[in-house]
Design an enzyme around this catalytic site. Structure first.
Site, short mmCIF file in Angstrom:
data_model
loop_
_atom_site.label_atom_id
_atom_site.label_comp_id
_atom_site.label_asym_id
_atom_site.label_seq_id
_atom_site.Cartn_x
_atom_site.Cartn_y
_atom_site.Cartn_z
N GLY A 15 50.77 -26.62 30.44
CA GLY A 15 49.72 -27.63 30.58
C GLY A 15 50.19 -28.97 30.06
O GLY A 15 51.33 -29.10 29.59
N GLU A 16 49.31 -29.95 30.20
CA GLU A 16 49.63 -31.30 29.71
C GLU A 16 48.66 -31.67 28.61
O GLU A 16 47.45 -31.54 28.78
CB GLU A 16 49.46 -32.32 30.84
CG GLU A 16 50.67 -32.45 31.72
CD GLU A 16 50.46 -33.51 32.81
OE1 GLU A 16 49.94 -34.60 32.51
OE2 GLU A 16 50.81 -33.21 33.96
N GLY A 17 49.19 -32.10 27.48
CA GLY A 17 48.32 -32.52 26.38
C GLY A 17 48.37 -34.03 26.23
O GLY A 17 48.98 -34.73 27.05
N TYR A 19 49.99 -35.86 24.18
CA TYR A 19 51.30 -36.44 23.89
C TYR A 19 52.43 -35.84 24.72
O TYR A 19 53.58 -36.13 24.49
CB TYR A 19 51.64 -36.25 22.42
CG TYR A 19 50.73 -37.01 21.50
CD1 TYR A 19 50.51 -38.37 21.68
CD2 TYR A 19 50.08 -36.37 20.44
CE1 TYR A 19 49.67 -39.07 20.83
CE2 TYR A 19 49.25 -37.06 19.59
CZ TYR A 19 49.04 -38.42 19.79
OH TYR A 19 48.22 -39.10 18.95
N GLY A 20 52.12 -34.97 25.63
CA GLY A 20 53.19 -34.42 26.46
C GLY A 20 52.91 -33.00 26.89
O GLY A 20 51.80 -32.50 26.73
N LYS A 37 54.60 -27.09 22.16
CA LYS A 37 54.10 -28.44 22.45
C LYS A 37 55.24 -29.40 22.26
O LYS A 37 55.88 -29.40 21.21
CB LYS A 37 53.00 -28.82 21.44
CG LYS A 37 51.62 -28.49 21.85
CD LYS A 37 50.65 -29.23 20.93
CE LYS A 37 49.25 -28.86 21.28
NZ LYS A 37 48.26 -29.71 20.66
N ASP A 129 36.85 -31.39 18.54
CA ASP A 129 37.04 -31.59 19.99
C ASP A 129 36.86 -30.25 20.71
O ASP A 129 37.70 -29.85 21.52
CB ASP A 129 38.42 -32.19 20.28
CG ASP A 129 38.53 -32.72 21.71
OD1 ASP A 129 37.48 -32.92 22.36
OD2 ASP A 129 39.67 -32.93 22.19
P1 AMP Z 1 47.00 -29.46 24.30
O1 AMP Z 1 48.14 -30.35 24.08
O2 AMP Z 1 46.72 -28.56 23.13
O3 AMP Z 1 45.77 -30.19 24.79
O4 AMP Z 1 47.41 -28.47 25.49
C1 AMP Z 1 47.47 -28.87 26.83
C2 AMP Z 1 47.32 -27.66 27.73
O5 AMP Z 1 48.46 -26.79 27.56
C3 AMP Z 1 46.11 -26.78 27.41
O6 AMP Z 1 44.96 -27.26 28.05
C4 AMP Z 1 46.58 -25.43 27.94
O7 AMP Z 1 46.40 -25.33 29.33
C5 AMP Z 1 48.06 -25.43 27.64
N1 AMP Z 1 48.31 -24.78 26.34
C6 AMP Z 1 48.26 -25.38 25.12
N2 AMP Z 1 48.51 -24.50 24.13
C7 AMP Z 1 48.73 -23.31 24.72
C8 AMP Z 1 49.01 -21.99 24.23
N3 AMP Z 1 49.13 -21.77 22.92
N4 AMP Z 1 49.16 -20.98 25.12
C9 AMP Z 1 49.01 -21.25 26.45
N5 AMP Z 1 48.75 -22.46 26.98
C10 AMP Z 1 48.60 -23.48 26.13
#
Ligand code: AMP
Length: 461
Positions: A15-17, A19-20, A37, A129
């Site tokens: 996924g995309e957060g 910051y990356g 991450k 959040d």
């Molecule tokens: P975040 O940076 O935490 O907002 O993560 C961005 C996206 O990455 C999330 O919405 C998930 O789809 C995916 N993701 C984040 N953390 C995890 C994890 N621990 N396991 C699986 N997918 C994740």
């Protein structure tokens, strides 16, 4: 597949957060999987401080309904955070727009959410959040609260401090947070109430709980019974929601009140939820395979690979373990990553299920050609690069920008088209996905595993 550090291979993007990207990392020997991450400090120079805070809060938490924090790795321009991998994806992928999900399932997730929040608040931590995109699912469909980027400690040694930072994602934010000083606990509880509405109705009740918002005014004045989403809900869950979405934080239900509410205490089960006698179910809403097929939402679809279900039990999955990985320390040491070692990532890719993707019968070039043509016919602005990523730009029904990517890749000798939201509302993104999929129907492989869709929104900057 590239080797990140010795023995640990980079899998695909999860996924995309803010910051990356978040990537899957797999241990070659043990098959253990970790979510990583990645934060590019050159692109986000402000991130370092925030990440430090996120790690400080997250590392002290240990609860079955909270993503485990494993550790961190710092390099000159990159920061990495290693987390428990949630292979079931995001909760919002289980929400069908305008419908929600079966009652028993909504209740199960809501109880797990409340349990996680009770733990957090018990440790003086506010999440700030909470939304379905930050609620992930493991391989057993257990809810795991993630993303502690906005979290903060509000109680230390028994002394509570008031919070003032306006943060969160607008439709989920409590009214007092928009105004200024606020108590942490009622604000998180409010967001849980909005999440419950989304689970039960597939809708968010308002854009923002402010005194100018007509939907919110109607709710506050109790003029809502003929309005959606409220008219879809039965009286018992609605009663609970009324007590959670109470404007004054001091009158709002606390966790103990929620746990004693009649709807919460009902033990809804998969088999009896549709006929629940206590009036707890969503009125005349059922969703079953037929509805989903009608909506064209079958995902993920693996041609001739139905036995390779993505939702395999841990003990049926040879070589893969989701308990805490053993060789984790190797990830944390700050040495230079090893690059470009090839191995197969197909098995790893199957560990993730995601509904916004499909397999096609056409080859790579033909897929790109058809997809771009179809997108242009639908008046999308799109930009392709030469590694099979098409970025699509549009505006949604509220005229807000919507950006998503179609990633075309070869997997097991088949072409997979994977759609991913980059910016905007997830509900609108999934509506676009359904229309795109309908137009490519003749070349899409049909499968039987089906996942509904949900509401996805962006965090306040
Ligand atoms: P975040 O940076 O935490 O907002 O993560 C961005 C996206 O990455 C999330 O919405 C998930 O789809 C995916 N993701 C984040 N953390 C995890 C994890 N621990 N396991 C699986 N997918 C994740």
């Amino acid at each position: 597949m590239a080797e990140f550090v010795e023995g640990w291979f980079l899998g695909h993007t999860l996924g995309e957060g803010a910051y990356g990207e978040v990537k899957l990392v797999i241990n070659k020997t043990t098959g253990e999987a970790v979510a990583m991450k990645m934060i590019d400090l050159q692109k986000h120079p402000d991130a370092k401080q925030n990440i430090k805070k996120e790690a400080t809060v997250h590392r002290m938490l240990s609860n079955p309904n909270i993503i485990r924090y494993y550790g961190q790795r710092s390099e000159a321009t990159m920061e990495y955070i290693f987390l428990e991998y949630a292979s079931g994806g995001e909760l919002f992928d289980r929400i069908e727009p305008d419908i929600g999900m079966p009652l028993w399932e909504a209740q199960k997730y809501f109880k797990q959410l409340i349990s996680a929040i009770e733990y957090l608040h018990g440790h003086g931590v506010a999440h700030r959040d909470l939304k379905p995109e930050n609620l992930l699912l493991d391989d057993q469909d257990n809810l795991k609260v993630s993303d502690f980027g906005m979290a903060t400690v509000y109680r230390l040694q028994g002394r509570e401090r008031l919070l003032e930072k306006r943060c969160g994602t607008l439709p989920y934010v409590a009214p007092e947070v928009l105004q200024g000083l606020y108590h942490a606990e009622p604000a998180d509880i409010w967001s849980c109430g909005i999440i419950l509405v989304a689970l039960l109705s597939g809708e968010l009740p308002w854009d923002e709980a402010n005194p100018q918002c007509v939907e919110y005014i109607a709710w506050r004045e109790a003029r809502y019974m003929s309005l959606t989403p409220w008219k879809k809900l039965d009286t018992i869950p609605l009663g609970l929601i009324r007590n959670i979405l109470t404007h004054a934080p001091t009158s709002r239900y606390k966790i103990a009140d929620i746990k004693h509410h009649r709807w919460y205490m009902q033990n809804l089960r998969k088999d009896d939820s549709e006929d629940c006698v206590d009036g707890g179910r969503v009125k005349s809403l059922r969703y079953d395979d037929e509805d989903i097929t009608r909506l064209g939402l079958s995902q993920p679809e693996f041609p001739d690979t139905e036995n390779q279900s993505l939702h395999i039990n841990a003990d049926e999955r040879p070589g893969f373990s989701f308990s805490q990985p053993a060789a984790l320390e190797d990830l944390f040491l700050s040495t230079q990553p090893v690059q470009n070692t090839q191995t197969s990532q197909n098995t790893f890719q199957r560990l993730v299920r995601r509904m916004t993707r499909f397999f096609v019968k056409t080859d790579y070039e033909e897929t790109v050609r058809r997809l771009v043509k179809s997108l242009k016919e639908q008046n999308y602005i799109c930009r392709s690069n030469d590694i099979g990523i098409i970025t699509v730009y549009t505006v949604d029904r509220r005229k807000s920008p919507l950006v998503f990517k179609a990633i075309i890749l070869e997997m097991d000798g088949q072409i997979l088209v994977d759609f991913r939201l980059s910016k905007g509302c997830g509900l609108e993104f999934k509506r676009c996905f359904i229309r795109i999929k309908e137009r490519l129907d003749s070349v899409i492989f049909k499968g039987s595993v089906t996942w509904p869709v949900g509401v996805k929104t962006k965090t306040m900057p």
